[in-house]
Scaffold this motif. Sequence first.
Motif, PDB file in Angstrom:
ATOM      1  N   THR A  53     -56.530 -39.363  12.558  1.00 18.93           N
ATOM      2  CA  THR A  53     -56.427 -39.050  11.603  1.00 18.93           C
ATOM      3  C   THR A  53     -57.624 -39.116  10.650  1.00 18.93           C
ATOM      4  OG1 THR A  53     -54.157 -40.205  11.708  1.00 18.93           O
ATOM      5  CG2 THR A  53     -55.549 -40.633   9.691  1.00 18.93           C
ATOM      6  N   LYS A  54     -58.918 -40.240  11.477  1.00 17.94           N
ATOM      7  CA  LYS A  54     -60.096 -40.097  10.693  1.00 17.94           C
ATOM      8  C   LYS A  54     -61.156 -39.339  10.670  1.00 17.94           C
ATOM      9  CE  LYS A  54     -64.270 -42.511  11.611  1.00 17.94           C
ATOM     10  NZ  LYS A  54     -64.448 -43.763  13.140  1.00 17.94           N
ATOM     11  N   ASP A  55     -60.509 -38.061  11.787  1.00 12.88           N
ATOM     12  CA  ASP A  55     -61.290 -36.849  12.049  1.00 12.88           C
ATOM     13  C   ASP A  55     -60.767 -36.203  10.335  1.00 12.88           C
ATOM     14  OD1 ASP A  55     -62.994 -38.044  14.107  1.00 12.88           O
ATOM     15  OD2 ASP A  55     -61.783 -36.427  15.603  1.00 12.88           O
ATOM     16  N   ALA A  56     -59.171 -36.033  10.821  1.00  6.02           N
ATOM     17  CA  ALA A  56     -58.592 -35.077   9.619  1.00  6.02           C
ATOM     18  C   ALA A  56     -59.447 -35.960   7.536  1.00  6.02           C
ATOM     19  CB  ALA A  56     -57.204 -34.886   9.253  1.00  6.02           C
ATOM     20  N   VAL A  57     -59.368 -37.072   7.337  1.00  3.42           N
ATOM     21  CA  VAL A  57     -59.615 -37.110   6.173  1.00  3.42           C
ATOM     22  C   VAL A  57     -60.806 -37.832   5.825  1.00  3.42           C
ATOM     23  CG1 VAL A  57     -59.911 -39.810   5.274  1.00  3.42           C
ATOM     24  CG2 VAL A  57     -57.876 -39.873   6.710  1.00  3.42           C
ATOM     25  N   GLY A  58     -62.089 -37.345   7.094  1.00  4.39           N
ATOM     26  CA  GLY A  58     -63.284 -37.396   7.227  1.00  4.39           C
ATOM     27  C   GLY A  58     -63.857 -38.849   6.643  1.00  4.39           C
ATOM     28  N   ALA A  59     -65.634 -38.384   6.056  1.00  2.99           N
ATOM     29  CA  ALA A  59     -66.618 -39.650   5.917  1.00  2.99           C
ATOM     30  C   ALA A  59     -65.950 -40.220   4.745  1.00  2.99           C
ATOM     31  CB  ALA A  59     -68.141 -39.068   5.993  1.00  2.99           C
ATOM     32  N   PRO A  60     -66.321 -41.755   4.616  1.00  2.00           N
ATOM     33  CA  PRO A  60     -66.313 -42.445   3.419  1.00  2.00           C
ATOM     34  C   PRO A  60     -66.700 -41.475   2.552  1.00  2.00           C
ATOM     35  CG  PRO A  60     -66.994 -43.299   4.713  1.00  2.00           C
ATOM     36  CD  PRO A  60     -66.877 -42.341   5.361  1.00  2.00           C
ATOM     37  N   PRO A  61     -66.597 -41.891   1.065  1.00  3.21           N
ATOM     38  CA  PRO A  61     -67.081 -41.143  -0.092  1.00  3.21           C
ATOM     39  C   PRO A  61     -69.535 -42.087   0.185  1.00  3.21           C
ATOM     40  CG  PRO A  61     -65.086 -42.467  -0.365  1.00  3.21           C
ATOM     41  CD  PRO A  61     -65.387 -43.162   0.910  1.00  3.21           C
ATOM     42  N   ALA A  62     -69.950 -41.479  -0.503  1.00  3.25           N
ATOM     43  CA  ALA A  62     -70.730 -40.870  -0.400  1.00  3.25           C
ATOM     44  C   ALA A  62     -71.714 -42.933  -1.147  1.00  3.25           C
ATOM     45  CB  ALA A  62     -72.024 -40.304  -0.871  1.00  3.25           C
ATOM     46  N   ASN A  63     -70.802 -42.624  -1.808  1.00  2.00           N
ATOM     47  CA  ASN A  63     -71.580 -44.169  -2.699  1.00  2.00           C
ATOM     48  C   ASN A  63     -71.086 -45.517  -2.096  1.00  2.00           C
ATOM     49  OD1 ASN A  63     -68.579 -45.183  -3.150  1.00  2.00           O
ATOM     50  ND2 ASN A  63     -67.817 -44.261  -5.213  1.00  2.00           N
TER      51      ASN A  63
END
Length: 94
Positions: A75-85
């Motif tokens: 799930t973490k891989d599918a969602v991706g990185a958290p927002p840059a802010n």
Amino acid sequence: MHKTIVAVALSLFAVSALAADPSCTDRANEKKLAGAARTSFLKKCETDANSACQLQAKDRKLSGAAQTSFVRKCTKDAVGAPPANGKGAGAPKS
């Protein structure tokens, strides 16, 4: 035996297809979503990804800690990185 081979082949195809797709965060960025629309999109995308990962874990006959670990990483891989802010899920707490 034939069914097992087909199931393994389909599982590998599903994993490679999921890996080839852009993450939820990437798709939200491509659509230039912001605010409530972005939050709603990411929440639904995460829910859909979690469901797909649960099915993959079931296909792999995982249970217990192995299933939990697999689903969490998938799930973490599918969602991706958290927002840059730095805000949002996965951001360090201060």
